[in-house]
Write an enzyme that holds these catalytic residues in place. Sequence first.
Site, short mmCIF file in Angstrom:
data_model
loop_
_atom_site.label_atom_id
_atom_site.label_comp_id
_atom_site.label_asym_id
_atom_site.label_seq_id
_atom_site.Cartn_x
_atom_site.Cartn_y
_atom_site.Cartn_z
N ASP A 191 7.42 -1.42 -14.45
CA ASP A 191 7.37 -0.35 -15.44
C ASP A 191 7.69 1.05 -14.89
O ASP A 191 7.16 1.42 -13.83
CB ASP A 191 5.96 -0.23 -16.04
CG ASP A 191 5.36 -1.55 -16.42
OD1 ASP A 191 6.05 -2.57 -16.39
OD2 ASP A 191 4.17 -1.55 -16.76
N GLN B 181 6.18 1.20 -11.14
CA GLN B 181 5.40 0.11 -10.57
C GLN B 181 6.23 -0.54 -9.48
O GLN B 181 7.40 -0.88 -9.70
CB GLN B 181 5.07 -0.93 -11.66
CG GLN B 181 4.05 -0.46 -12.66
CD GLN B 181 2.66 -0.44 -12.06
OE1 GLN B 181 2.04 -1.46 -11.90
NE2 GLN B 181 2.17 0.76 -11.71
N TYR C 203 -2.06 0.30 -11.44
CA TYR C 203 -1.25 -0.15 -12.56
C TYR C 203 -0.71 1.04 -13.37
O TYR C 203 -1.00 2.19 -13.09
CB TYR C 203 -2.08 -1.11 -13.43
CG TYR C 203 -2.01 -2.56 -12.96
CD1 TYR C 203 -1.46 -2.90 -11.73
CD2 TYR C 203 -2.50 -3.59 -13.76
CE1 TYR C 203 -1.39 -4.23 -11.30
CE2 TYR C 203 -2.43 -4.92 -13.34
CZ TYR C 203 -1.88 -5.23 -12.11
OH TYR C 203 -1.82 -6.55 -11.71
N SER C 204 0.03 0.71 -14.42
CA SER C 204 0.84 1.73 -15.10
C SER C 204 0.03 2.86 -15.72
O SER C 204 -1.15 2.71 -16.03
CB SER C 204 1.65 1.07 -16.21
OG SER C 204 2.70 0.35 -15.62
N ARG D 228 -5.53 -1.20 -20.18
CA ARG D 228 -4.70 -0.52 -19.17
C ARG D 228 -3.58 0.34 -19.77
O ARG D 228 -3.34 0.33 -20.96
CB ARG D 228 -4.09 -1.54 -18.22
CG ARG D 228 -3.30 -2.65 -18.88
CD ARG D 228 -2.76 -3.62 -17.82
NE ARG D 228 -2.16 -4.79 -18.43
CZ ARG D 228 -2.80 -5.93 -18.67
NH1 ARG D 228 -4.06 -6.06 -18.33
NH2 ARG D 228 -2.19 -6.94 -19.25
N ASP D 229 -2.92 1.06 -18.87
CA ASP D 229 -1.70 1.82 -19.15
C ASP D 229 -1.95 3.09 -19.98
O ASP D 229 -1.36 3.29 -21.05
CB ASP D 229 -0.65 0.93 -19.86
CG ASP D 229 -0.44 -0.41 -19.18
OD1 ASP D 229 -0.71 -0.49 -17.96
OD2 ASP D 229 -0.04 -1.39 -19.84
N GLU E 234 0.58 -3.96 -24.38
CA GLU E 234 0.76 -3.25 -23.10
C GLU E 234 1.58 -1.98 -23.30
O GLU E 234 2.43 -1.90 -24.18
CB GLU E 234 1.48 -4.16 -22.09
CG GLU E 234 0.66 -5.36 -21.68
CD GLU E 234 1.24 -6.09 -20.46
OE1 GLU E 234 0.48 -6.39 -19.54
OE2 GLU E 234 2.45 -6.36 -20.45
C1 FRU Z 1 3.57 -4.23 -17.96
C2 FRU Z 1 2.36 -4.34 -17.05
C3 FRU Z 1 1.32 -3.30 -17.37
C4 FRU Z 1 0.58 -3.15 -16.08
C5 FRU Z 1 1.71 -3.30 -15.08
C6 FRU Z 1 1.34 -3.95 -13.79
O1 FRU Z 1 4.72 -4.74 -17.39
O2 FRU Z 1 1.82 -5.64 -17.09
O3 FRU Z 1 0.49 -3.62 -18.47
O4 FRU Z 1 -0.06 -1.92 -15.96
O5 FRU Z 1 2.72 -4.05 -15.71
O6 FRU Z 1 2.40 -3.90 -12.89
#
Ligand code: FRU
Length: 480
Positions: free
Chosen positions: A38, A54, A97-98, A159-160, A218
Amino acid sequence: MTSLELCSQSELSVPKQSHTDHLRPRFHLTAPYGLINDPNGFIEYDGQFHLFFQWNPNACEHGAKYWGHSTSQDLFNWTLQPDALKPDHSYDQHGCYSGSAFVLDDQLHLFYTGNVKTSDGTRLSTQCLAKATDESNQQFTKLGPVIEKHPEGYTAHFRDPKIWSHDGLWYCVIGAQTTEELGQVLLYRSEDAHNWQFLGPIAGNKINDVSGFGYMFECPDLFHLGNSDVLIGCPQGIEPDGFHFESKHNNGYFIGKLDYASATYSHGSFKPLDQGFEFYAPQTTGASDGRRLLSAWIGIPDEDEQPTTDNDWIHALSLVRELTVRNGKMYQLPAREHARLRGQESGFEDIQLSSESNISIESKHCFELLLDVEQIASEFTLKLADEGDSWVALRYDPQTSIMTLDRTQNSYLPGMRKCQLSSGEKLSLQVFFDQSIIEIFVNHGEEVFTSRVFPTSNQSKITLETGKSCIIRSFVKYDY
Ligand code: FRU
């Protein structure tokens, strides 16, 4: 915290054979080695664009993610900076993570998810801050978790965070899953970006009469564009709908209005942002000149076996796109700076093709093609091919207005993607090909198809084949 282990993997170093690797993109951002996914923390700050991503620098697979960091003045030439975040604290040791970036007290801040998996397989997700501590915004200091846990009724698939400010307050959306495994988007508010209040779910499965909308949402991103509030992101586990959402994991957008007072978001139907095979985790930023810019991962989760892993790298980010909303629909164009990359021009203008004829141009695998066709009497095909063998074809049928991206001849996940256009007997295409990446902007941004294709050589032929007649206003290629 119970026993937590750090992943120990061997470090990759420099890419193998990068100079002879004919699949490695030249004008798309990719990592020097390892796996990139990402885009994160996309922001314009202090005279340049920052695009984090990422990154697993240790292997061509998902794992304990770092935040890689690149900067650019023009959105096309990216300079790799030192890693911004490493998974080296107890709360993010299995992945930073993101997330997103913002500026507070004149300092660049990062807002990301700390991912931890305990030895019994339990997941812990916290939303964490970091801030730049040097003038060139290359060194980041972690400030730790500011949202310690998912709210009641939700799982640790939380997340994110994507942050923005509105009327003097900070807001963020976070991707989440309920304990019944419904994917939803949660809204939070803060006065200082450190202390956050949960306002509730604003979109997703079982919100606003939406049903059958998957088990996890996500990478949500909510932003104001034109007169609307747009929510983009990736619901996981949705069913195909006509030609839409046929991939293992999908992307798309709602157009609506966020009522900040009641923390509710009313919206229309969910539409795909990109119609190709590989496109995921799009993230936007507002540029200082007013443009809303988007970057995305040219990949999707659970598709990580590609020929490039022989050379120790995998995946890339999309070209940066400019977004606009017109009549309830999102339009996407490549960021206008792309024109600076144009090299030698070749091709044809104003020619009439009669029945079953074709025209071709020889090409290397790094080009932009502009095609404008009128009075299309029957289906025509644009083929990209090595000696004899076509590895990707685009077909357009003026009777149904259906455009097909045909990857059935490609060794990698052969298949087709289709979508219905508004154009009838006229069509305009802007195709970017970058060694093993194709991005096709159709009818000035009405639709985009993004995909990987893996040619076997470095030389190809671009051929337009007609069934009955058509008039070609332009068939022009720029080498990149
Ligand atoms: C989306 C994801 C996010 C997460 C990240 C981990 O591709 O799964 O939800 O934060 O990638 O690399």
